[in-house]
Motif scaffolding. Structure first.
Motif, PDB file in Angstrom:
ATOM      1  N   LEU A 188      21.306  20.846 -37.259  1.00 29.31           N
ATOM      2  CA  LEU A 188      22.474  21.169 -38.075  1.00 29.31           C
ATOM      3  C   LEU A 188      22.099  21.709 -39.451  1.00 29.31           C
ATOM      4  N   CYS A 189      20.855  21.524 -39.854  1.00 24.44           N
ATOM      5  CA  CYS A 189      20.417  22.027 -41.159  1.00 24.44           C
ATOM      6  C   CYS A 189      20.017  23.498 -41.114  1.00 24.44           C
ATOM      7  N   ILE A 190      19.789  24.044 -39.939  1.00 27.25           N
ATOM      8  CA  ILE A 190      19.297  25.426 -39.829  1.00 27.25           C
ATOM      9  C   ILE A 190      20.357  26.471 -40.206  1.00 27.25           C
ATOM     10  N   PRO A 191      21.571  26.440 -39.652  1.00 26.02           N
ATOM     11  CA  PRO A 191      22.547  27.493 -39.973  1.00 26.02           C
ATOM     12  C   PRO A 191      22.898  27.636 -41.456  1.00 26.02           C
ATOM     13  N   PRO A 192      23.058  26.546 -42.227  1.00 28.76           N
ATOM     14  CA  PRO A 192      23.446  26.756 -43.621  1.00 28.76           C
ATOM     15  C   PRO A 192      22.321  27.265 -44.532  1.00 28.76           C
ATOM     16  N   CYS A 193      21.078  27.236 -44.089  1.00 27.70           N
ATOM     17  CA  CYS A 193      19.956  27.644 -44.938  1.00 27.70           C
ATOM     18  C   CYS A 193      19.999  29.147 -45.188  1.00 27.70           C
ATOM     19  N   PRO A 194      20.167  29.576 -46.453  1.00 27.86           N
ATOM     20  CA  PRO A 194      20.295  31.003 -46.734  1.00 27.86           C
ATOM     21  C   PRO A 194      18.979  31.778 -46.663  1.00 27.86           C
ATOM     22  N   VAL A 195      17.850  31.071 -46.674  1.00 29.87           N
ATOM     23  CA  VAL A 195      16.561  31.774 -46.657  1.00 29.87           C
ATOM     24  C   VAL A 195      15.771  31.522 -45.374  1.00 29.87           C
ATOM     25  N   ASP A 196      16.391  30.912 -44.401  1.00 27.72           N
ATOM     26  CA  ASP A 196      15.764  30.627 -43.102  1.00 27.72           C
ATOM     27  C   ASP A 196      14.388  29.994 -43.241  1.00 27.72           C
ATOM     28  N   CYS A 197      14.295  28.953 -44.059  1.00 31.95           N
ATOM     29  CA  CYS A 197      13.007  28.301 -44.260  1.00 31.95           C
ATOM     30  C   CYS A 197      12.863  27.033 -43.433  1.00 31.95           C
ATOM     31  N   ILE A 198      13.802  26.770 -42.518  1.00 31.95           N
ATOM     32  CA  ILE A 198      13.754  25.566 -41.693  1.00 31.95           C
ATOM     33  C   ILE A 198      13.459  25.959 -40.254  1.00 31.95           C
ATOM     34  N   SER A 199      12.492  25.281 -39.651  1.00 35.24           N
ATOM     35  CA  SER A 199      12.174  25.525 -38.245  1.00 35.24           C
ATOM     36  C   SER A 199      12.050  24.182 -37.540  1.00 35.24           C
ATOM     37  N   MET A 200      12.124  24.220 -36.235  1.00 38.13           N
ATOM     38  CA  MET A 200      12.013  23.002 -35.434  1.00 38.13           C
ATOM     39  C   MET A 200      10.611  22.936 -34.826  1.00 38.13           C
ATOM     40  N   VAL A 201      10.015  21.736 -34.877  1.00 41.01           N
ATOM     41  CA  VAL A 201       8.664  21.528 -34.371  1.00 41.01           C
ATOM     42  C   VAL A 201       8.686  20.340 -33.420  1.00 41.01           C
ATOM     43  N   SER A 202       8.029  20.481 -32.288  1.00 39.57           N
ATOM     44  CA  SER A 202       7.953  19.399 -31.312  1.00 39.57           C
ATOM     45  C   SER A 202       7.066  18.282 -31.848  1.00 39.57           C
ATOM     46  N   ILE A 203       7.490  17.022 -31.647  1.00 35.88           N
ATOM     47  CA  ILE A 203       6.692  15.887 -32.122  1.00 35.88           C
ATOM     48  C   ILE A 203       6.017  15.135 -30.983  1.00 35.88           C
ATOM     49  N   ALA A 204       6.323  15.506 -29.754  1.00 41.82           N
ATOM     50  CA  ALA A 204       5.692  14.884 -28.587  1.00 41.82           C
ATOM     51  C   ALA A 204       5.670  15.923 -27.471  1.00 41.82           C
ATOM     52  N   PRO A 205       4.652  15.897 -26.624  1.00 44.31           N
ATOM     53  CA  PRO A 205       4.552  16.931 -25.582  1.00 44.31           C
ATOM     54  C   PRO A 205       5.608  16.810 -24.484  1.00 44.31           C
ATOM     55  N   LEU A 206       6.074  15.634 -24.193  1.00 42.82           N
ATOM     56  CA  LEU A 206       7.029  15.420 -23.101  1.00 42.82           C
ATOM     57  C   LEU A 206       8.267  14.707 -23.627  1.00 42.82           C
ATOM     58  N   PRO A 207       9.333  14.699 -22.850  1.00 39.18           N
ATOM     59  CA  PRO A 207      10.492  13.897 -23.271  1.00 39.18           C
ATOM     60  C   PRO A 207      10.084  12.442 -23.466  1.00 39.18           C
ATOM     61  N   LEU A 208      10.686  11.786 -24.431  1.00 39.95           N
ATOM     62  CA  LEU A 208      10.400  10.381 -24.687  1.00 39.95           C
ATOM     63  C   LEU A 208      10.963   9.520 -23.568  1.00 39.95           C
ATOM     64  N   PRO A 209      10.362   8.350 -23.347  1.00 36.98           N
ATOM     65  CA  PRO A 209      10.953   7.415 -22.377  1.00 36.98           C
ATOM     66  C   PRO A 209      12.367   7.037 -22.824  1.00 36.98           C
ATOM     67  N   ARG A 210      13.221   6.743 -21.875  1.00 39.54           N
ATOM     68  CA  ARG A 210      14.623   6.451 -22.195  1.00 39.54           C
ATOM     69  C   ARG A 210      14.771   5.309 -23.197  1.00 39.54           C
ATOM     70  N   GLU A 211      13.910   4.300 -23.092  1.00 41.35           N
ATOM     71  CA  GLU A 211      13.999   3.179 -24.023  1.00 41.35           C
ATOM     72  C   GLU A 211      13.763   3.655 -25.459  1.00 41.35           C
ATOM     73  N   ALA A 212      12.792   4.541 -25.644  1.00 40.15           N
ATOM     74  CA  ALA A 212      12.507   5.074 -26.980  1.00 40.15           C
ATOM     75  C   ALA A 212      13.665   5.930 -27.481  1.00 40.15           C
ATOM     76  N   VAL A 213      14.286   6.670 -26.584  1.00 37.35           N
ATOM     77  CA  VAL A 213      15.433   7.494 -26.958  1.00 37.35           C
ATOM     78  C   VAL A 213      16.579   6.601 -27.424  1.00 37.35           C
ATOM     79  N   LEU A 214      16.801   5.494 -26.729  1.00 38.67           N
ATOM     80  CA  LEU A 214      17.880   4.579 -27.098  1.00 38.67           C
ATOM     81  C   LEU A 214      17.626   3.950 -28.466  1.00 38.67           C
TER      82      LEU A 214
END
Length: 162
Positions: A68-94
């Motif tokens: 949600l922070c990406i669209p309002p940024c007027p200089v497009d300085c925000i990017s998304m970076v993966s923090i884990a190679p695979l989806p997290l286990p469901r317990e961690a997601v919860l």
């Protein structure tokens, strides 16, 4: 968790409702950030810190990756970076979801007085009581519809009379 509670096998996520992917977080290019604070206002969990006209940064442990922070940024300085190679286990997601909900609710409580003040100010400038704007009555809506029908039936092609 629901399948476990019901004693059934867990089903995979229905692709019609999205795909499971690796968790991501936002990263701000600090050299490009102009300190506009628009990303701070957009973040629902207060994971962005900074001040006006100064560089901002993301609190990695608090970012939910909602983007949600990406669209309002007027200089497009925000990017998304993966923090884990695979989806997290469901317990961690919860656990992450519960933490994010807590932060969201805390932010909403913090911003509530400013919201109330803004509504009160808006109501006073319109000459309305500060408690709330008056509801539109059913009769007022029906009268407006009748006026519109009468105008169209008057033969002027639906355009308002001048």
């Amino acid at each position: 968790a629901l399948a476990k509670m019901l004693g059934r096998a867990a089903k995979p996520l229905d692709p019609a409702y999205g795909m499971e992917s690796a968790p991501t977080i936002a990263v701000i290019d600090e050299d490009a950030c102009i300190g506009c604070t628009k990303c701070i206002q957009a973040c629902p969990v207060d994971a962005i810190v900074g001040t006006a006209k100064r560089m901002h940064t993301i609190i990695n442990a608090e970012c939910t990756g909602c983007e949600l922070c990406i669209p309002p940024c007027p200089v497009d300085c925000i990017s998304m970076v993966s923090i884990a190679p695979l989806p997290l286990p469901r317990e961690a997601v919860l656990v992450r979801a519960a933490h994010a909900r807590t932060r969201y609710e805390a932010r909403a409580r913090r911003l509530e007085p400013a919201r109330e003040e803004k509504l009160s100010s808006l109501a006073s400038t319109q000459g309305l009581p500060a408690s709330a704007t008056p509801p539109i009555s059913r009769n007022a809506v029906l009268e407006a519809i009748a006026r519109g029908k009468a105008r169209r039936a008057g033969g002027n092609g639906g355009s308002p009379t001048t």
